[in-house]
Design an enzyme around this catalytic site. Structure first.
Site, PDB file in Angstrom:
ATOM      1  N   SER A   6     -40.733 -42.645  59.067  1.00 44.65           N
ATOM      2  CA  SER A   6     -40.421 -41.452  59.171  1.00 44.65           C
ATOM      3  C   SER A   6     -40.410 -40.643  57.876  1.00 44.65           C
ATOM      4  O   SER A   6     -39.563 -40.765  56.883  1.00 44.65           O
ATOM      5  CB  SER A   6     -38.800 -41.375  59.677  1.00 44.65           C
ATOM      6  OG  SER A   6     -38.190 -40.141  59.635  1.00 44.65           O
ATOM      7  N   HIS A  31     -44.790 -40.511  60.901  1.00 43.57           N
ATOM      8  CA  HIS A  31     -43.648 -39.326  61.825  1.00 43.57           C
ATOM      9  C   HIS A  31     -43.438 -38.383  60.876  1.00 43.57           C
ATOM     10  O   HIS A  31     -42.649 -38.526  60.057  1.00 43.57           O
ATOM     11  CB  HIS A  31     -42.645 -40.326  62.374  1.00 43.57           C
ATOM     12  CG  HIS A  31     -41.746 -39.940  63.326  1.00 43.57           C
ATOM     13  ND1 HIS A  31     -42.135 -39.494  64.533  1.00 43.57           N
ATOM     14  CD2 HIS A  31     -40.544 -39.531  62.935  1.00 43.57           C
ATOM     15  CE1 HIS A  31     -40.977 -39.082  65.227  1.00 43.57           C
ATOM     16  NE2 HIS A  31     -39.901 -38.642  64.218  1.00 43.57           N
ATOM     17  N   ASP A  33     -41.213 -35.171  60.982  1.00 44.50           N
ATOM     18  CA  ASP A  33     -39.671 -34.348  61.748  1.00 44.50           C
ATOM     19  C   ASP A  33     -39.928 -32.993  61.433  1.00 44.50           C
ATOM     20  O   ASP A  33     -39.675 -32.467  60.226  1.00 44.50           O
ATOM     21  CB  ASP A  33     -38.668 -34.972  61.340  1.00 44.50           C
ATOM     22  CG  ASP A  33     -38.305 -36.454  61.929  1.00 44.50           C
ATOM     23  OD1 ASP A  33     -37.953 -37.476  61.279  1.00 44.50           O
ATOM     24  OD2 ASP A  33     -38.365 -36.671  63.350  1.00 44.50           O
ATOM     25  N   MET A  35     -38.280 -29.355  62.070  1.00 47.09           N
ATOM     26  CA  MET A  35     -37.056 -28.930  62.376  1.00 47.09           C
ATOM     27  C   MET A  35     -36.957 -27.326  61.935  1.00 47.09           C
ATOM     28  O   MET A  35     -37.370 -27.020  60.998  1.00 47.09           O
ATOM     29  CB  MET A  35     -35.828 -29.556  62.006  1.00 47.09           C
ATOM     30  CG  MET A  35     -36.003 -31.128  61.801  1.00 47.09           C
ATOM     31  SD  MET A  35     -34.694 -32.047  61.053  1.00 47.09           S
ATOM     32  CE  MET A  35     -34.940 -33.689  61.245  1.00 47.09           C
ATOM     33  N   HIS A  64     -42.988 -34.290  65.370  1.00 51.17           N
ATOM     34  CA  HIS A  64     -41.814 -34.445  66.367  1.00 51.17           C
ATOM     35  C   HIS A  64     -41.126 -33.141  66.273  1.00 51.17           C
ATOM     36  O   HIS A  64     -40.465 -32.721  65.127  1.00 51.17           O
ATOM     37  CB  HIS A  64     -40.887 -35.467  65.632  1.00 51.17           C
ATOM     38  CG  HIS A  64     -39.576 -35.476  66.565  1.00 51.17           C
ATOM     39  ND1 HIS A  64     -38.451 -36.366  66.275  1.00 51.17           N
ATOM     40  CD2 HIS A  64     -39.043 -35.104  67.665  1.00 51.17           C
ATOM     41  CE1 HIS A  64     -37.750 -36.471  66.955  1.00 51.17           C
ATOM     42  NE2 HIS A  64     -37.843 -35.277  67.858  1.00 51.17           N
ATOM     43  N   MET A  66     -38.651 -30.393  66.715  1.00 55.69           N
ATOM     44  CA  MET A  66     -37.329 -30.259  67.056  1.00 55.69           C
ATOM     45  C   MET A  66     -37.220 -28.942  66.784  1.00 55.69           C
ATOM     46  O   MET A  66     -36.469 -28.306  65.724  1.00 55.69           O
ATOM     47  CB  MET A  66     -36.482 -31.144  65.966  1.00 55.69           C
ATOM     48  CG  MET A  66     -36.567 -32.588  66.739  1.00 55.69           C
ATOM     49  SD  MET A  66     -35.536 -33.562  65.281  1.00 55.69           S
ATOM     50  CE  MET A  66     -36.976 -34.089  64.240  1.00 55.69           C
ATOM     51  N   MET A 135     -34.400 -40.753  71.545  1.00 58.90           N
ATOM     52  CA  MET A 135     -33.484 -40.379  70.320  1.00 58.90           C
ATOM     53  C   MET A 135     -32.469 -41.372  70.752  1.00 58.90           C
ATOM     54  O   MET A 135     -31.696 -41.114  71.683  1.00 58.90           O
ATOM     55  CB  MET A 135     -33.147 -38.955  70.228  1.00 58.90           C
ATOM     56  CG  MET A 135     -34.325 -38.102  70.057  1.00 58.90           C
ATOM     57  SD  MET A 135     -35.505 -38.392  68.703  1.00 58.90           S
ATOM     58  CE  MET A 135     -34.297 -38.361  67.374  1.00 58.90           C
ATOM     59  N   GLY A 140     -32.011 -34.789  63.911  1.00 56.41           N
ATOM     60  CA  GLY A 140     -31.644 -33.578  63.136  1.00 56.41           C
ATOM     61  C   GLY A 140     -31.580 -34.219  61.461  1.00 56.41           C
ATOM     62  O   GLY A 140     -31.915 -33.972  60.367  1.00 56.41           O
ATOM     63  N   ASP A 171     -36.578 -43.557  68.326  1.00 50.91           N
ATOM     64  CA  ASP A 171     -36.429 -42.772  67.042  1.00 50.91           C
ATOM     65  C   ASP A 171     -35.037 -42.478  66.660  1.00 50.91           C
ATOM     66  O   ASP A 171     -34.121 -41.842  67.525  1.00 50.91           O
ATOM     67  CB  ASP A 171     -36.994 -41.284  67.227  1.00 50.91           C
ATOM     68  CG  ASP A 171     -36.790 -40.612  65.925  1.00 50.91           C
ATOM     69  OD1 ASP A 171     -37.552 -39.267  65.975  1.00 50.91           O
ATOM     70  OD2 ASP A 171     -36.415 -41.021  64.942  1.00 50.91           O
ATOM     71  N   GLY A 172     -34.228 -43.277  65.636  1.00 51.92           N
ATOM     72  CA  GLY A 172     -32.965 -43.103  65.275  1.00 51.92           C
ATOM     73  C   GLY A 172     -32.343 -44.579  65.087  1.00 51.92           C
ATOM     74  O   GLY A 172     -32.258 -45.060  66.052  1.00 51.92           O
ATOM     75  N   GLY A 193     -36.642 -45.467  59.378  1.00 55.12           N
ATOM     76  CA  GLY A 193     -36.271 -44.321  58.220  1.00 55.12           C
ATOM     77  C   GLY A 193     -35.320 -45.006  57.251  1.00 55.12           C
ATOM     78  O   GLY A 193     -35.882 -46.239  56.851  1.00 55.12           O
TER      79      GLY A 193
END
Ligand code: DX5
Ligand code: ZN
Length: 218
Positions: A6, A31, A33, A35, A64, A66, A135, A140, A171-172, A193
């Site tokens: 991530s 990956h 993210d 946002m 990804h 978001m 998720m 976030g 993811d998470g 991550g």
């Protein structure tokens, strides 16, 4: 098992070096993210980061999204070179159109579902999905706790894989223990991550240990 670092957790002062090190350490894809501060209360990466990561590796780079109304902004990420593009059904009125547009651009269509979003909310979309991402934290922020109540939903999406052929991505808060547990449930890929990779020392050793759970507990 596929492992996706991530990149929001990477050192942006040496981003290209980080990408090369993670590539050499055995990462399967990167990956990103994205946002907008509206769909999620954070703002992280953008299209220039995707371009910079693409320039430093031949492995796939995902986006990804978001963000609110991703269909209207898809071209930004297609032009930036994203190989897999995830939209959120909670953020898009025209999910089918968005997923078809991603495929029409020759990219993998991803659907990322929030912890509280039920399977029933997206089941009709599954024929249009190449990567189904669950998720397991509220999207976030990195460094959050795994939401246990998502386990039955992961099991259900694993059962549906055979019918629709998508790759099941988590993811998470993917820790080594979680990755071992969820691999058993049928998850195919994991976003790495702070729970399993960044801040955990040597990237190659961490990734090797994740691939050989027996090593993880050596
Ligand atoms: C969450 C992000 C991921 C991930 C980070 O919105 O998509 O980057 O949670 O990994 P952890 O949770 O292990 O810090
Ligand atoms: Zn993500």
């Amino acid at each position: 098992m596929e492992l996706y670092p991530s990149m929001m957790c990477a050192d942006f002062g040496t981003l290209a070096d980080e990408v090369r090190a993670l590539d050499a350490a055995g990462a399967d894809a990167f990956h990103c993210d994205i946002m907008d501060g509206c769909f999620v209360p954070n703002i992280t990466m953008g299209t220039n980061d995707i371009r910079a990561i693409k320039a430093a590796t031949n492995k796939p780079v995902d986006a990804h999204l978001m963000i609110i109304d991703p269909l209207a902004k898809l071209d930004l990420f297609i032009e930036a070179g994203a190989d897999i593009i995830y939209i959120h059904p909670e953020a898009e009125r025209f999910c089918a159109k968005a997923l078809l547009a991603i495929r029409a651009a020759g990219r993998k269509a991803g659907l990322a579902v929030n912890p509280e979003t039920p399977v029933s909310a997206v089941e009709e979309l599954l024929p249009l999905v190449d990567h189904l991402m669950v998720m397991t934290v509220s999207p976030g922020f990195a460094g959050q706790a795994f939401m246990e109540f998502t386990l039955p939903k992961i099991q259900r999406f694993a059962e549906l894989k055979g019918r629709f052929g998508y790759k099941l991505v988590i993811d998470g808060a993917c820790s080594p223990e979680r990755i071992a547990q969820l691999s058993e449930l049928g998850a195919d890929a994991f976003v790495l991550g702070t729970s399993a990779l960044f801040g955990k020392g040597d990237y190659a050793l961490s990734i090797e240990r994740l691939r050989q759970p027996a090593l993880a507990y050596a």
